[in-house]
Design an enzyme around this catalytic site. Structure first.
Site, PDB file in Angstrom:
ATOM      1  N   GLY A  45      54.332  20.202 104.001  1.00 49.25           N
ATOM      2  CA  GLY A  45      53.688  20.536 102.737  1.00 49.25           C
ATOM      3  C   GLY A  45      52.462  19.671 102.557  1.00 49.25           C
ATOM      4  O   GLY A  45      52.357  18.589 103.132  1.00 49.25           O
ATOM      5  N   GLN A  50      45.974  15.616  97.878  1.00 50.45           N
ATOM      6  CA  GLN A  50      45.996  14.884  99.143  1.00 50.45           C
ATOM      7  C   GLN A  50      44.766  15.147 100.001  1.00 50.45           C
ATOM      8  O   GLN A  50      44.549  14.471 100.993  1.00 50.45           O
ATOM      9  CB  GLN A  50      47.259  15.226  99.931  1.00 50.45           C
ATOM     10  CG  GLN A  50      48.528  14.742  99.257  1.00 50.45           C
ATOM     11  CD  GLN A  50      49.730  15.110 100.089  1.00 50.45           C
ATOM     12  OE1 GLN A  50      50.306  16.179  99.932  1.00 50.45           O
ATOM     13  NE2 GLN A  50      50.109  14.224 101.010  1.00 50.45           N
ATOM     14  N   CYS A  92      55.399  11.223 103.591  1.00 52.51           N
ATOM     15  CA  CYS A  92      54.225  11.792 102.945  1.00 52.51           C
ATOM     16  C   CYS A  92      53.018  11.618 103.855  1.00 52.51           C
ATOM     17  O   CYS A  92      52.835  10.533 104.422  1.00 52.51           O
ATOM     18  CB  CYS A  92      53.992  11.077 101.610  1.00 52.51           C
ATOM     19  SG  CYS A  92      52.545  11.644 100.717  1.00 52.51           S
ATOM     20  N   LEU A  93      52.209  12.661 103.988  1.00 56.84           N
ATOM     21  CA  LEU A  93      51.041  12.586 104.861  1.00 56.84           C
ATOM     22  C   LEU A  93      50.017  11.572 104.353  1.00 56.84           C
ATOM     23  O   LEU A  93      49.206  11.067 105.130  1.00 56.84           O
ATOM     24  CB  LEU A  93      50.384  13.969 105.011  1.00 56.84           C
ATOM     25  CG  LEU A  93      51.274  15.061 105.606  1.00 56.84           C
ATOM     26  CD1 LEU A  93      50.486  16.343 105.826  1.00 56.84           C
ATOM     27  CD2 LEU A  93      51.934  14.608 106.896  1.00 56.84           C
ATOM     28  N   HIS A 134      58.443  17.856  95.819  1.00 60.43           N
ATOM     29  CA  HIS A 134      57.599  16.776  96.321  1.00 60.43           C
ATOM     30  C   HIS A 134      56.119  17.115  96.095  1.00 60.43           C
ATOM     31  O   HIS A 134      55.346  16.296  95.594  1.00 60.43           O
ATOM     32  CB  HIS A 134      57.896  16.563  97.815  1.00 60.43           C
ATOM     33  CG  HIS A 134      57.057  15.515  98.476  1.00 60.43           C
ATOM     34  ND1 HIS A 134      57.578  14.295  98.866  1.00 60.43           N
ATOM     35  CD2 HIS A 134      55.757  15.501  98.834  1.00 60.43           C
ATOM     36  CE1 HIS A 134      56.610  13.574  99.434  1.00 60.43           C
ATOM     37  NE2 HIS A 134      55.503  14.292  99.436  1.00 60.43           N
ATOM     38  N   GLU A 135      55.734  18.358  96.441  1.00 58.67           N
ATOM     39  CA  GLU A 135      54.326  18.755  96.311  1.00 58.67           C
ATOM     40  C   GLU A 135      53.919  18.903  94.844  1.00 58.67           C
ATOM     41  O   GLU A 135      52.815  18.528  94.460  1.00 58.67           O
ATOM     42  CB  GLU A 135      54.046  20.039  97.089  1.00 58.67           C
ATOM     43  CG  GLU A 135      54.328  19.966  98.584  1.00 58.67           C
ATOM     44  CD  GLU A 135      53.697  18.777  99.298  1.00 58.67           C
ATOM     45  OE1 GLU A 135      52.628  18.289  98.861  1.00 58.67           O
ATOM     46  OE2 GLU A 135      54.286  18.307 100.286  1.00 58.67           O
ATOM     47  N   HIS A 138      53.034  15.626  93.499  1.00 63.39           N
ATOM     48  CA  HIS A 138      51.661  15.228  93.846  1.00 63.39           C
ATOM     49  C   HIS A 138      50.662  15.752  92.811  1.00 63.39           C
ATOM     50  O   HIS A 138      49.737  15.041  92.405  1.00 63.39           O
ATOM     51  CB  HIS A 138      51.264  15.766  95.224  1.00 63.39           C
ATOM     52  CG  HIS A 138      51.625  14.864  96.353  1.00 63.39           C
ATOM     53  ND1 HIS A 138      51.194  13.559  96.443  1.00 63.39           N
ATOM     54  CD2 HIS A 138      52.370  15.084  97.455  1.00 63.39           C
ATOM     55  CE1 HIS A 138      51.663  13.020  97.550  1.00 63.39           C
ATOM     56  NE2 HIS A 138      52.395  13.922  98.186  1.00 63.39           N
TER      57      HIS A 138
END
Length: 194
Positions: A45, A50, A92-93, A134-135, A138
């Site tokens: 995701g 991000q 997380c990226l 999670h997204e 963000h």
């Protein structure tokens, strides 16, 4: 579209994104590029924050591979009707190499739009539910470690401080603009889509 994944503590990661009011060819291109970046970084995701965009959109594919699973582009998500709870490890990226157990509802009801403007109304459970939560976090400026108990979170403090020091040193050399400049740029995008 020249997008890249920003790393903690980039200020856009803490910005509460604005709802998207229009979809155009550029937004389609942004969604496509976000999917590419997600796969390049071995993610499942990726939220617009991000990639330094303050708009309420994320992409995901729970399979994590380009030709497997189902790709989602989710615009203006709302989550309701949480059911059950379970803990699982998340990464997380924007926090490469950091992982921690996060307790979340097992299933949620998602109300959103896809990139074609069609409504998404569905109950989602399992891993896909976790990715959505999670997204969506963000988009609200919430990082996964914010949801961890203090004791567990303390185990990540050293790595978070290292990331902060690295980011600030890049700012001091001019490689990354100062926070106030980074935040000022967000207005361009909110004026365009929000």
């Amino acid at each position: 579209m020249d997008l890249s994944v920003v790393s903690f503590p980039h200020p856009t990661l803490r910005y509460k994104s604005k709802p998207i009011m229009r979809v155009d060819a550029e937004l389609h291109a942004i969604a496509d590029r976000m999917l590419e970046l997600m796969y390049e970084h071995n993610g499942v995701g990726l939220a617009a924050n991000q990639v330094d965009l303050p708009i309420r959109m994320f992409v995901m594919n729970p399979a994590g591979k380009k030709d497997e699973g189902e790709e989602w582009v989710v615009i203006n998500p709302e989550i309701s009707k949480p059911k059950g709870t379970e803990s699982a490890e998340e990464g997380c990226l924007s926090l490469p190499g950091l992982y921690g157990d996060v307790k979340r509802p097992k299933s949620v009801y998602l109300s959103a739009y896809d990139i074609s403007g069609k409504p998404i109304e569905m109950e989602v459970d399992g891993f896909a539910s976790r990715v959505i939560q999670h997204e969506k976090d963000h988009l609200d400026g919430v990082m996964f470690f914010d949801r961890m108990p203090d004791e567990s979170r303390r185990e990540l403090d050293y790595q978070l401080e290292e990331m902060d020091t690295d980011f600030r040193s890049k700012q001091s050399t001019g490689a990354i603009p100062p926070d106030d400049e980074l935040v000022a740029r967000l207005k361009t995008w909110t004026d365009k889509y929000a």
